[in-house]
Design a protein around this motif. Structure first.
Motif, PDB file in Angstrom:
ATOM      1  N   GLY A 179      -3.948  10.063  -1.984  1.00  0.00           N
ATOM      2  CA  GLY A 179      -3.070  10.434  -0.847  1.00  0.00           C
ATOM      3  C   GLY A 179      -2.854  11.953  -0.628  1.00  0.00           C
TER       4      GLY A 179
ATOM      5  N   ILE B 164      -0.297   4.623   3.654  1.00  0.00           N
ATOM      6  CA  ILE B 164       0.262   4.499   2.265  1.00  0.00           C
ATOM      7  C   ILE B 164       0.877   3.089   1.920  1.00  0.00           C
ATOM      8  CG2 ILE B 164       1.486   5.629   0.267  1.00  0.00           C
ATOM      9  CD1 ILE B 164      -1.597   6.884   1.039  1.00  0.00           C
TER      10      ILE B 164
ATOM     11  N   ILE C 114       2.228  12.222  -0.313  1.00  0.00           N
ATOM     12  CA  ILE C 114       2.658  10.895   0.161  1.00  0.00           C
ATOM     13  C   ILE C 114       3.926  10.698   0.698  1.00  0.00           C
ATOM     14  CG2 ILE C 114       0.901   9.567  -1.332  1.00  0.00           C
ATOM     15  CD1 ILE C 114       3.220   8.452  -3.105  1.00  0.00           C
TER      16      ILE C 114
END
Length: 554
Positions: free
Chosen positions: A325, A359, A379
């Motif tokens: 991420g 995500i 993230i």
């Protein structure tokens, strides 16, 4: 060496010089493994048996090493705590190791190995096989500060063969570290076999050449580089780690750091922006602009990848799955009509929220299968997925924000515990990267920042890990040089109940390191010597990426 030269330092140690008699392991010493400790006995017999030549046969008796799980120890010291006595005053046996769990017994066994001296870390006896081995008369009570004590090893930039990975698991265990974060995919290589997508390793595991050095270096290693772990290799690594009470956290990078995957399967990329069929596994360093397309096809592809990953990393030993991420450049999404249509369809505000949607999808997917998602602190951008944990690498800020919002955090700030960063100033450091972070700097690292200390949010700091990115580490020896001896300082930070950074007794740690260097020698570790790199450890003329004006240690 003295009995107080242990690393990491135990919570409490009482040296019993007044205990009567002489105690030594010898040919009559037996291993008495009570229920739940059989695996520790196998490890202890394998490690100490090889180093000493002693048989350490099964059995009870006055000269035995007693291993057992104790509810009292669990209550007093926690599940990873242990109590070790070598003075013969407990149950009239030679050594008693009681743990709050099997893991606690194992950490106690690691301490016994250190008490036996540096040569106990060798693979064969260097004196007469079976000779007596003196053990100091001590009583130790010990337990870790953090439940997450980890090392992240990047095998994507430079591949490490399976045997080198197994060796690193032994080195983690020797330092009472219990998490191995396995960085398996990146722009420069895909390292794990996925049977339904064979080109990930057929094409994505190899690059045609490799940048030699970093940043402004104009040098190249003009030969293919690569490799991967078969699924049986992965199963072996996971099982080997579990025997050493180490949890393996696999990392499969999404949606950035994915050029190797796109090179293998061009449909995963933003095909309406670039010709993805022209891409190859990346041969240089930095952050690739080629990121995954936010399509249903991409989601289904990675669900298939993660299905096989979950099968290889069982929940019992690998509850967390890392999805990366980080460093997802969004230029292609901004240019892509398909990505912009996806943003509009989902009612999202921008590309940051598109990444958050990506995500969140896998957070829900993993949660439904009994796993927990963890990712780098990017993230947080666009909204953090419920239940997700954060690896805080860009300093403390991301971890502070996540912990205050009720999310679990692993502190691994680049400024303190990135071991690819150089260990000293000067031109003789090989391919110097980043900030100067000395052994003492690492020893004064504090995982819980002042903003969280003493607050309920501090409970969300699961622990800490050091990260090892291998752009300029071409082989095991170079990894050793960057990781050691700093991993010893980090291990003490993660395990021991140390005072505030400014109050820590580095002089005492440095004194204990004199014995620990001998242990590292016995283990065959190519560490950086205290006096600086040896001639063969230098890389003259190969540029790194120095960062001047490093921020202060806090």
């Amino acid at each position: 060496m003295t009995s107080t030269d242990l690393i990491p330092a135990p919570s409490g140690i009482e040296c019993r010089a007044d205990s009567p008699g002489r105690f030594a392991l010898d040919g009559d010493t037996r291993l008495d493994a009570r229920p739940g400790t059989e695996g520790v006995a196998r490890w202890l017999r394998s490690a100490l048996g090889a180093a000493t030549g002693l048989p350490l046969a099964d059995g009870e008796g006055p000269r035995s090493i007693l291993l057992r799980v104790s509810a009292d120890v669990e209550r007093e010291l926690g599940p990873e705590g242990y109590r070790l006595s070598t003075d013969g005053s407990v149950e009239d046996v030679a050594v008693v190791i009681e743990g709050g769990s099997t893991a606690g017994v194992f950490w106690g066994a690691q301490t016994l190995r250190q008490l036996l001296g540096p040569d106990a870390h060798r693979r064969a006896p260097i004196g007469p096989a079976g000779q007596d081995r003196d053990v100091p008369m001590v009583t130790i009570e010990d337990s870790p500060r953090f439940r997450w004590r980890g090392l992240m090893l990047d095998v994507a930039r430079h591949f490490l063969p399976k045997d080198d990975v197994l060796r690193y698991l032994d080195l983690l265990a020797a330092h009472k570290l219990n998490v191995f974060h396995f960085h398996l995919t990146d722009d420069q290589g895909w390292r794990i076999e996925i049977k339904r997508f064979p080109r990930l390793t057929e094409a994505g595991a190899w690059r045609s050449r490799t940048k030699w050095g970093h940043g402004a270096s104009e040098l190249w290693e003009e030969k293919p580089h690569g490799g991967h772990y078969t699924q049986d290799d992965i199963r072996e690594i996971v099982a080997y780690a579990a025997e050493r009470h180490i949890s393996v956290v696999p990392e499969i990078d999404i949606p950035g750091h994915s050029q190797a995957a796109i090179a293998a399967y061009p449909e995963l990329g933003n095909t309406d922006v670039i010709d993805t069929t022209s891409l190859s596994t990346w041969d240089t360093w930095g952050v690739s602009p080629n990121v995954l397309a936010p399509t249903d096809n991409t989601l289904r592809f990675y669900e298939g990848v993660f299905e096989e990953v979950l099968d290889l990393f069982p929940a019992a030993t690998s509850p967390f799955v890392h999805i990366g991420g980080d460093e997802c450049l969004k230029d292609q999404w901004k240019q892509s009509p398909a990505a912009q249509a996806r943003i509009k369809e989902l009612g999202l505000a921008d590309e940051d929220e598109l990444q958050s949607w990506f995500i969140r999808h896998f957070d829900g997917w993993l949660t439904a299968r009994g796993r927990r998602l963890i990712g780098w602190d990017e993230i947080l951008e666009g909204g953090l997925a419920p239940g997700a944990a954060v690896s805080s690498w860009r300093g403390y800020a991301g971890g502070i924000a996540a912990a205050r919002a009720g999310h679990d955090v692993v502190m691994c700030p680049e400024q303190q515990v990135y071991f690819d960063h150089r260990q000293a100033p000067g031109d003789d450091e090989p391919m110097p990267i980043g900030y100067v972070r000395t052994l003492e700097d690492v020893y004064r690292f504090e995982p819980v920042p002042p903003e969280l200390a003493g607050t309920p949010a501090a409970a969300h700091v699961l622990g800490t890990q050091a990260n090892v990115w291998t752009e300029v580490m071409q082989d095991r020896s170079r990894v050793d040089y960057q990781v050691f001896p700093r991993l010893a300082a980090f291990a003490e930070v993660a395990w021991s109940a140390l005072p505030a950074p400014a109050e820590r007794d580095f002089a005492d740690f440095d004194r204990r390191m004199a014995a620990h260097y001998r242990r590292l020698d016995a283990l065959g570790v190519d560490y950086r010597p205290p006096g600086g790199p040896l001639p063969w450890q230098q890389r003259p003329g190969v540029l790194g990426r120095p960062i001047e004006g490093a921020p202060p240690i806090v």
